[in-house]
Design a protein around this motif. Structure first.
Motif, mmCIF file in Angstrom:
data_model
loop_
_atom_site.group_PDB
_atom_site.id
_atom_site.type_symbol
_atom_site.label_atom_id
_atom_site.label_comp_id
_atom_site.label_asym_id
_atom_site.label_seq_id
_atom_site.Cartn_x
_atom_site.Cartn_y
_atom_site.Cartn_z
ATOM 1 N N THR A 66 32.741 -32.527 -20.002
ATOM 2 C CA THR A 66 31.659 -32.305 -19.037
ATOM 3 C C THR A 66 30.374 -33.057 -19.386
ATOM 4 O OG1 THR A 66 30.785 -30.409 -20.247
ATOM 5 C CG2 THR A 66 32.502 -29.964 -18.597
ATOM 6 N N ASP A 67 30.316 -33.650 -20.577
ATOM 7 C CA ASP A 67 29.113 -34.322 -21.080
ATOM 8 C C ASP A 67 27.951 -33.360 -21.296
ATOM 9 O OD1 ASP A 67 30.030 -36.838 -21.577
ATOM 10 O OD2 ASP A 67 29.240 -37.750 -19.748
ATOM 11 N N ASP A 68 28.231 -32.039 -21.348
ATOM 12 C CA ASP A 68 27.187 -31.055 -21.639
ATOM 13 C C ASP A 68 26.898 -31.079 -23.138
ATOM 14 O OD1 ASP A 68 27.027 -30.227 -19.024
ATOM 15 O OD2 ASP A 68 28.356 -28.497 -19.299
ATOM 16 N N GLU A 69 25.612 -31.072 -23.444
ATOM 17 C CA GLU A 69 25.171 -31.069 -24.828
ATOM 18 C C GLU A 69 24.619 -29.700 -25.160
ATOM 19 O OE1 GLU A 69 21.984 -33.661 -26.528
ATOM 20 O OE2 GLU A 69 23.193 -35.241 -25.589
ATOM 21 N N VAL A 70 24.918 -29.193 -26.342
ATOM 22 C CA VAL A 70 24.349 -27.916 -26.767
ATOM 23 C C VAL A 70 24.075 -27.982 -28.268
ATOM 24 C CG1 VAL A 70 26.592 -26.785 -27.101
ATOM 25 C CG2 VAL A 70 24.591 -25.399 -26.626
ATOM 26 N N THR A 71 22.996 -27.326 -28.679
ATOM 27 C CA THR A 71 22.627 -27.309 -30.087
ATOM 28 C C THR A 71 22.711 -25.877 -30.599
ATOM 29 O OG1 THR A 71 21.147 -29.181 -29.770
ATOM 30 C CG2 THR A 71 20.796 -27.862 -31.752
ATOM 31 N N TYR A 72 23.401 -25.707 -31.739
ATOM 32 C CA TYR A 72 23.538 -24.394 -32.363
ATOM 33 C C TYR A 72 23.084 -24.461 -33.808
ATOM 34 C CZ TYR A 72 26.708 -23.012 -28.551
ATOM 35 O OH TYR A 72 27.252 -22.719 -27.335
ATOM 36 N N ARG A 73 22.543 -23.354 -34.272
ATOM 37 C CA ARG A 73 22.262 -23.199 -35.695
ATOM 38 C C ARG A 73 23.273 -22.195 -36.220
ATOM 39 N NH1 ARG A 73 17.223 -21.022 -38.922
ATOM 40 N NH2 ARG A 73 17.762 -21.941 -40.918
ATOM 41 N N ILE A 74 23.942 -22.522 -37.304
ATOM 42 C CA ILE A 74 24.973 -21.651 -37.865
ATOM 43 C C ILE A 74 24.323 -20.729 -38.895
ATOM 44 C CG2 ILE A 74 27.161 -21.575 -39.115
ATOM 45 C CD1 ILE A 74 27.751 -24.379 -37.899
ATOM 46 N N VAL A 75 24.375 -19.416 -38.606
ATOM 47 C CA VAL A 75 23.657 -18.427 -39.410
ATOM 48 C C VAL A 75 24.580 -17.264 -39.778
ATOM 49 C CG1 VAL A 75 21.413 -19.017 -38.370
ATOM 50 C CG2 VAL A 75 22.824 -17.233 -37.336
ATOM 51 N N GLY A 76 24.050 -16.328 -40.555
ATOM 52 C CA GLY A 76 24.800 -15.131 -40.921
ATOM 53 C C GLY A 76 24.936 -14.180 -39.740
ATOM 54 N N ASP A 77 25.855 -13.222 -39.865
ATOM 55 C CA ASP A 77 26.115 -12.270 -38.774
ATOM 56 C C ASP A 77 24.849 -11.569 -38.295
ATOM 57 O OD1 ASP A 77 28.836 -12.774 -38.670
ATOM 58 O OD2 ASP A 77 29.309 -11.244 -40.164
ATOM 59 N N ASP A 78 23.979 -11.162 -39.234
ATOM 60 C CA ASP A 78 22.777 -10.417 -38.865
ATOM 61 C C ASP A 78 21.769 -11.254 -38.093
ATOM 62 O OD1 ASP A 78 23.080 -7.747 -39.974
ATOM 63 O OD2 ASP A 78 23.192 -8.792 -41.889
ATOM 64 N N GLU A 79 21.839 -12.562 -38.272
ATOM 65 C CA GLU A 79 20.854 -13.443 -37.651
ATOM 66 C C GLU A 79 21.305 -13.979 -36.301
ATOM 67 O OE1 GLU A 79 19.226 -16.277 -40.802
ATOM 68 O OE2 GLU A 79 21.134 -15.586 -41.637
ATOM 69 N N ALA A 80 22.601 -13.862 -36.014
ATOM 70 C CA ALA A 80 23.160 -14.453 -34.801
ATOM 71 C C ALA A 80 22.434 -13.935 -33.565
ATOM 72 C CB ALA A 80 24.653 -14.157 -34.720
ATOM 73 N N ASP A 81 22.051 -14.865 -32.707
ATOM 74 C CA ASP A 81 21.373 -14.530 -31.453
ATOM 75 C C ASP A 81 21.612 -15.686 -30.487
ATOM 76 O OD1 ASP A 81 19.683 -14.013 -29.319
ATOM 77 O OD2 ASP A 81 17.955 -13.506 -30.578
ATOM 78 N N ILE A 82 22.554 -15.500 -29.582
ATOM 79 C CA ILE A 82 22.950 -16.590 -28.693
ATOM 80 C C ILE A 82 21.786 -17.055 -27.823
ATOM 81 C CG2 ILE A 82 23.860 -15.195 -26.792
ATOM 82 C CD1 ILE A 82 25.424 -18.431 -28.237
ATOM 83 N N LYS A 83 20.824 -16.161 -27.525
ATOM 84 C CA LYS A 83 19.660 -16.570 -26.716
ATOM 85 C C LYS A 83 18.820 -17.600 -27.456
ATOM 86 C CE LYS A 83 19.235 -12.154 -24.317
ATOM 87 N NZ LYS A 83 19.722 -11.120 -25.231
ATOM 88 N N LYS A 84 18.871 -17.548 -28.804
ATOM 89 C CA LYS A 84 18.127 -18.518 -29.613
ATOM 90 C C LYS A 84 19.051 -19.629 -30.115
ATOM 91 C CE LYS A 84 14.823 -15.108 -31.331
ATOM 92 N NZ LYS A 84 14.467 -14.290 -32.498
#
Length: 158
Positions: free
Chosen positions: A99-117
């Motif tokens: 789809t050519d969609d670009e997305v940026t993720y930060r890989i964090v611990g379970d407690d820090e995970a927040d898909i909105k961020k």
């Protein structure tokens, strides 16, 4: 004992929450219990029971945070040389090759995970599919809709 991987920021946020629970919330609950006790019969005293229940939640969370912090393994990628490899704590920009969609993720611990961020758990399917790969690699990641091919277009240690 299992160690909990966590970013330096995540550990700081947990310590802040622990401080807030111990110095603000715990005393407020104790005060609410004392106030409710003054209203007499405890069997039918809703305020008393609500305050006791809240106290249970508060103490449980304090114990949970203390346990995590006692076994935390802080990983600070900003102090590491960026070799283009996707690791815990890194920020990864991926391109959906279909789809050519670009997305940026930060890989964090379970407690820090927040898909909105755009912070995803190291245990998530996407993170598991990216960890160990390098810049310009292609990762095939299982999603609910099937396997999706992503190209890693940027790896940052920020």
């Amino acid at each position: 004992m299992n160690q909990f991987p966590m970013t330096a920021r995540g550990a700081e946020l947990l310590r802040d929450e622990l401080e807030q629970l111990k110095t603000v919330k715990r005393p407020a609950i104790i005060e609410a219990i004392a106030e409710a006790r003054e209203h007499g019969d405890l069997k039918e005293n809703a305020e008393y029971h609500a305050a006791r229940e809240e106290q249970g939640f508060c103490e449980g969370r304090i114990q949970e945070i203390e346990a995590k912090l006692s076994n935390v393994q802080i990983i600070d990628v900003t102090k590491m040389a960026n070799n283009g490899k996707v690791i815990f704590g890194s920020t990864v920009t991926i391109l959906n090759t279909e789809t050519d969609d670009e997305v940026t993720y930060r890989i964090v611990g379970d407690d820090e995970a927040d898909i909105k961020k755009n912070q995803i758990s190291v245990n998530s399917p996407i993170a598991r599919g990216l960890i160990g790969k390098e810049l310009d690699d292609v990762a095939n990641i299982q999603t609910p809709g099937g396997t999706v091919e992503f190209e890693i277009i940027e790896v940052e240690y920020i």
